[in-house]
Write a protein that holds these residues in place. Sequence first.
Motif, short mmCIF file in Angstrom:
data_model
loop_
_atom_site.label_atom_id
_atom_site.label_comp_id
_atom_site.label_asym_id
_atom_site.label_seq_id
_atom_site.Cartn_x
_atom_site.Cartn_y
_atom_site.Cartn_z
N GLU A 39 48.80 18.73 10.44
CA GLU A 39 47.76 17.75 10.69
C GLU A 39 46.67 17.85 9.65
OE1 GLU A 39 46.28 16.98 14.47
OE2 GLU A 39 48.12 17.51 15.50
N LEU A 40 46.16 16.68 9.27
CA LEU A 40 45.03 16.61 8.36
C LEU A 40 43.77 16.39 9.17
CD1 LEU A 40 46.45 14.15 5.68
CD2 LEU A 40 46.06 16.59 5.39
N THR A 41 42.64 16.83 8.67
CA THR A 41 41.38 16.55 9.35
C THR A 41 40.99 15.09 9.16
OG1 THR A 41 40.15 17.30 7.41
CG2 THR A 41 40.53 18.92 9.15
N ALA A 69 45.64 12.76 0.18
CA ALA A 69 45.64 14.21 0.02
C ALA A 69 46.62 14.65 -1.07
CB ALA A 69 45.97 14.89 1.35
N ASP A 70 47.80 14.02 -1.10
CA ASP A 70 48.79 14.35 -2.13
C ASP A 70 48.27 14.00 -3.52
OD1 ASP A 70 50.64 15.35 -0.36
OD2 ASP A 70 51.72 13.47 -0.15
N LEU A 71 47.63 12.84 -3.65
CA LEU A 71 47.06 12.43 -4.93
C LEU A 71 45.97 13.41 -5.37
CD1 LEU A 71 46.67 10.47 -7.28
CD2 LEU A 71 45.27 9.06 -5.77
N LYS A 72 45.13 13.79 -4.44
CA LYS A 72 44.04 14.73 -4.74
C LYS A 72 44.60 16.06 -5.25
CE LYS A 72 40.22 17.09 -2.48
NZ LYS A 72 39.48 17.26 -1.21
N MET A 73 45.59 16.59 -4.56
CA MET A 73 46.15 17.88 -4.96
C MET A 73 46.89 17.76 -6.29
SD MET A 73 44.96 19.94 -2.88
CE MET A 73 45.76 21.32 -3.63
N CYS A 74 47.59 16.66 -6.50
CA CYS A 74 48.30 16.45 -7.76
C CYS A 74 47.31 16.47 -8.92
CB CYS A 74 49.06 15.13 -7.71
SG CYS A 74 50.06 14.80 -9.18
N LEU A 75 46.20 15.76 -8.76
CA LEU A 75 45.19 15.70 -9.82
C LEU A 75 44.53 17.06 -10.04
CD1 LEU A 75 43.62 12.27 -8.95
CD2 LEU A 75 44.91 12.83 -11.03
#
Length: 73
Positions: free
Chosen positions: A8-10, A20-26
């Motif tokens: 689960e995400l907040t 979230a995936d885009l953020k972590m990828c960057l």
Amino acid sequence: MMRYDEGELTDNRPCAGVRADLKMCLLESDCCKIERKLPKDCLKEKNCPPECLALQNTFFECKRSLVSVNSVQ
């Protein structure tokens, strides 16, 4: 590349997993790690891996689908 499809995400907003995936990828890209640039700047300069650009497009399509669904109602 999807990392947040389980658990689960907040953030419970639509498209949160893709965001979230885009953020972590960057954040894991050389642009942010080595060149110490902001993720926003890396996207503007297209100085990030192709996977991040694909996630950016997926995120855009997700947000656009929300707008088109809401405009019909």
